[in-house]
Design an enzyme around this catalytic site. Structure first.
Site, PDB file in Angstrom:
ATOM      1  N   ARG A 166       0.834  -1.216   0.000  1.00 31.80           N
ATOM      2  CA  ARG A 166       0.000   0.000   0.000  1.00 31.80           C
ATOM      3  C   ARG A 166       0.863   1.259   0.000  1.00 31.80           C
ATOM      4  NH1 ARG A 166      -3.290  -4.074   2.041  1.00 31.80           N
ATOM      5  NH2 ARG A 166      -5.093  -4.257   0.654  1.00 31.80           N
ATOM      6  N   ASP A 195      -0.001  -6.349  -3.980  1.00 30.82           N
ATOM      7  CA  ASP A 195      -1.423  -6.049  -3.823  1.00 30.82           C
ATOM      8  C   ASP A 195      -1.769  -5.014  -4.876  1.00 30.82           C
ATOM      9  OD1 ASP A 195      -4.093  -5.660  -2.652  1.00 30.82           O
ATOM     10  OD2 ASP A 195      -3.222  -6.563  -0.865  1.00 30.82           O
ATOM     11  N   HIS A 272      -6.751  -9.774  -5.229  1.00 31.15           N
ATOM     12  CA  HIS A 272      -5.818  -8.691  -4.880  1.00 31.15           C
ATOM     13  C   HIS A 272      -4.699  -8.587  -5.924  1.00 31.15           C
ATOM     14  CE1 HIS A 272      -7.121  -7.319  -0.827  1.00 31.15           C
ATOM     15  NE2 HIS A 272      -7.634  -8.539  -0.738  1.00 31.15           N
ATOM     16  N   ASP A 327      -6.993 -14.554  -0.324  1.00 24.35           N
ATOM     17  CA  ASP A 327      -8.122 -13.859   0.306  1.00 24.35           C
ATOM     18  C   ASP A 327      -8.884 -12.993  -0.684  1.00 24.35           C
ATOM     19  OD1 ASP A 327      -5.758 -12.288   0.181  1.00 24.35           O
ATOM     20  OD2 ASP A 327      -6.725 -10.769   1.413  1.00 24.35           O
ATOM     21  N   GLU A 328     -10.141 -12.832  -0.384  1.00 21.92           N
ATOM     22  CA  GLU A 328     -10.995 -11.789  -0.947  1.00 21.92           C
ATOM     23  C   GLU A 328     -11.005 -11.715  -2.474  1.00 21.92           C
ATOM     24  OE1 GLU A 328     -11.348  -8.416   2.395  1.00 21.92           O
ATOM     25  OE2 GLU A 328      -9.391  -8.418   1.440  1.00 21.92           O
ATOM     26  N   ASP A 421      -4.248  -2.356  12.457  1.00 19.80           N
ATOM     27  CA  ASP A 421      -4.458  -1.138  11.672  1.00 19.80           C
ATOM     28  C   ASP A 421      -5.617  -0.312  12.232  1.00 19.80           C
ATOM     29  OD1 ASP A 421      -6.128  -3.227  10.849  1.00 19.80           O
ATOM     30  OD2 ASP A 421      -6.110  -2.645   8.731  1.00 19.80           O
TER      31      ASP A 421
END
Ligand code: ACM
Ligand code: ZN
Length: 692
Positions: A166, A195, A272, A327-328, A421
């Site tokens: 990020r 990502d 991602h 994930d996701e 976070d």
């Protein structure tokens, strides 16, 4: 508790002193046992201050080469400047014996401090290294006593995830965090390298991953995410980002290894992966050219690419585990893509979950063939878990427990305890973040193996990890602020036996560690200035409307099912919310209206004040009302308005909390409280309507 045998002849003969409370010292994570005083043939001596300044020599037995150098370096880092000698001595010497037969715990150690010398015994070089971290803390505390310390970790995996996708971070920054992790006896650094926001590792066979997918114009993730989500070529004026070259990544791996920390690289797939598809659009699903985030599993080119990438990754990172994400994934594109559909038909896959599972299985097979193991987020359970996979449980604990029951290894990092976070103190006092509230105490309260879990299941839980995602963390100093001291709590969960864990004592130690870190130039959250939880949330609030019936006036003013809290009882149950709307104390209203309720006080009552609190956290779309109206009635038909409170809703980065109420004196049985939402689309959250 699991029974652990600990064979250590040396300690057995020397210890006869009283056991000091493991908390009664300066060692973090709390050690297994601390004994005061020592015994010899001529009798026993009570615990006494140990004068380490008289130490002059160091003897290390049982290791050579890199381990020898690492241990000598750790002695120096502990603040002991000693001359390396060949023979152990009983005078002014630190003697370190590394002997695989000395104890049953790979990373365990014992330290015996007599008046004249220090004897350290460990089964492995890592154990000796940990002994020296303990020594360092004793030296730093200035309170080193004679006696013995016997110590070993509860879990073999004690980790931290650092997200450099990020916002990219430098090798120097990562080394600083590794230094701190090592001092706390942590041993795994999970690097989130890829990502949507940027690919962060040089891959020679796919150069556009770093010449393009590692760069963007807005420096901050939020600006990029809310903007065009595009990438630019390396070298473009104003481009922000970066990546680890192979040389840098190797340097980091070596630096971590010198501190007995293994770096686990994470290469996200199939979700991602927006940045991969921007750089190599031929791996998108075939039905549409525009924005996609999931790799196409129908195309063989996807497997060719991922395998080529993993070939290069395993050349750099010697870790047993390679994290493959999992994930996701959105999975929607796979339903429309002819390649994915063909794959499902050919392989007899009945759902897109099974399609993802197909990919993870293939990746596992590939990595197993290279002598490596996969670890992935708990979504890899969906559609069938690959046979040798280890699961990292993040959506909660259930995924981890299911995997452990099925005989798979598990690392626990449930977001409710380990997602650091979230803000760690009153949100208005903290930098902008993803939201929520996760103070040190909550992190510390985490227990990775519930008491109800059978031992034969619990043994699959390898350990625990703190995850620090960096969407909102632009600056390095902010990253350290989020990481520390909460990662210290995770270090202690991973190392210390439950009976040695006590939050009050831990917090005292953590405050000292934080103070020292600040002296050393780190930027942790300054724990001693912690504000703590929202004042009224700690105890129930007594007031006139507590337990009284609340009627929600019309369906469009009804609370959202996800934020129902205690349903119709919420607003008069006496429970105030904490700093987060996700605590099942705040009730959330999403509809076009707002809040509109009537409280029935059962009888006409003299009332002096009516108030309710609202919160505003703009990121997730939680806003203050723009108008609150309060009216009262004796008969439930004729209402008198007693307050009309206007409020200008201002978009702000920091969360805020505010009361909307009335004070005076009036007799009434019914109270109507109506809060209107502003022009901003989102939630109103209210926890209690307090009537006095
Ligand atoms: C995750 O937080 N998506 C692993
Ligand atoms: Zn596809």
């Amino acid at each position: 508790m699991r029974i652990k045998t600990f064979v250590l002849a040396l300690v057995a003969t020397l210890i006869c002193g009283a056991e000091l409370s493991a908390q009664n010292n300066n060692i973090t994570p709390a050690p297994v046992r601390v004994y005061g005083g020592t015994c010899s043939d001529s009798g026993c001596m009570p615990a006494m201050p140990f004068d380490f300044s008289q130490l002059s020599t160091l003897c290390i037995k049982g290791v050579k080469g890199a381990d020898m150098e690492r241990i000598a370096a750790a002695v120096k880092a502990a603040g002991l400047d000693l001359k390396l000698v060949k023979r152990p001595s009983v005078k002014s010497c630190v003697n370190i014996y590394i002997n695989p037969d000395s104890m049953s715990f790979e990373e365990g150690y014992a330290i015996v401090t007599s008046e004249r010398c220090v004897d350290i015994t460990a089964r492995s070089a890592a154990g000796a290294f940990y002994a020296l971290q303990t020594v360092r803390q004793l030296v730093e505390s200035g309170e080193w006593l004679t006696g013995a310390i016997v110590d070993y970790p509860r879990f073999e995996y004690r980790g931290v995830l650092i997200d450099i996708s990020r916002h990219f971070r430098t090798v120097d920054f990562l080394k600083r965090q590794i230094d701190m992790m090592a001092r706390l006896k942590m041993n795994r650094l999970h690097l989130h390298l890829t990502d949507a926001a940027g690919w962060r590792l040089q891959i020679d066979s796919y150069p556009r991953l770093t010449s393009f997918a590692a760069w963007r114009k807005p420096h901050d993730w939020k600006g990029w995410w809310n903007g065009d989500r595009k990438y630019v070529d390396e070298g473009t004026p104003g481009a922000s980002g970066g990546y680890l070259t192979k040389a840098e990544a190797r340097e980091l791996v070596a630096y971590a290894a010198d501190r007995y920390i293994t770096i686990i690289p994470e290469i996200e797939m199939p979700g991602h992966s927006d940045e991969v598809l921007a750089a190599y659009p031929e791996l998108k699903c075939s039905h549409k050219p525009e924005y996609q985030g999931d790799l196409c599993i129908g195309k063989e080119a996807t497997f060719e690419m991922m395998q080529a990438i993993l070939d290069e990754v395993i050349e750099i990172f010697p870790s047993e585990y390679i994290h493959i994400g999992g994930d996701e994934a959105g999975k929607g594109d796979w339903k429309l893509c002819e390649d994915c559909q063909r794959r499902m038909l050919q392989e007899g896959l009945e759902s897109v979950d099974e399609l993802q599972s197909y990919m993870i299985h293939r990746m596992e097979e590939y990595l197993n063939s290279k002598g490596r193991q996969i670890i992935g987020w708990d979504e890899i359970l969906e559609g069938g878990l690959a046979p040798n996979a280890t699961v990292m449980s993040w959506r909660g604990e259930e995924g981890g427990h299911i995997a452990a029951q099925a005989g798979h290894k598990v690392v626990m990092s449930p977001h409710g305890y380990c997602y650091i976070d979230a803000p760690q103190d009153a949100p208005y006092s903290q930098p902008e973040s993803i939201g929520g509230y996760l103070p040190l105490e909550k992190v510390y309260s985490y227990e990775p193996v519930p008491e109800s879990m059978p031992e034969e299941v619990g043994k699959y839980i390898l350990g625990v990890q703190a995850n620090l995602w960096a969407e909102f963390i632009v600056e390095d100093s902010h990253y350290e602020h989020m990481l520390w001291p909460r990662a210290i709590a995770v270090a202690e969960i991973g190392w210390s036996e439950p009976e040695n864990r006590d939050y009050t004592m831990f917090r005292e130690r953590a405050v000292k560690i934080v103070d020292r870190m600040i002296e050393e130039g780190y930027t942790p959250f300054d724990l001693k200035n912690e504000i703590g939880n929202r004042p009224e949330s700690k105890e129930d609030v007594e007031h006139l409307a507590r337990g009284k019936k609340v009627t929600y006036i019309e369906p469009s003013f009804y609370y959202a099912p996800k934020y129902a809290a205690a349903y119709d009882a919420t607003l008069t149950d006496g429970k105030r919310g904490t700093w987060t709307y996700a605590d099942e104390r705040w009730q959330g209203f999403l509809g076009r209206g707002g809040v509109d309720v009537i409280i029935d006080m059962d009888e006409v009552t003299t009332i002096h004040s009516i108030s309710a609190d609202f919160m505003q956290i703009c990121g997730p779309g939680v806003f203050m009302p723009c108008l609150v109206e309060i009216a009262v009635s004796e008969d439930g038909e004729n209402y008198t308005k007693i307050a009309d409170i206007e409020h200008e809703v201002i978009i702000d980065e920091l969360p805020s909390f505010k009361s909307f109420g009335w004070e005076g004196e009036i007799k009434a049985r019914y109270i109507r409280y109506k809060a209107h939402r502003s022009k901003y689309t989102g939630f109103l959250f209210v926890d209690e309507i307090v009537v006095k």
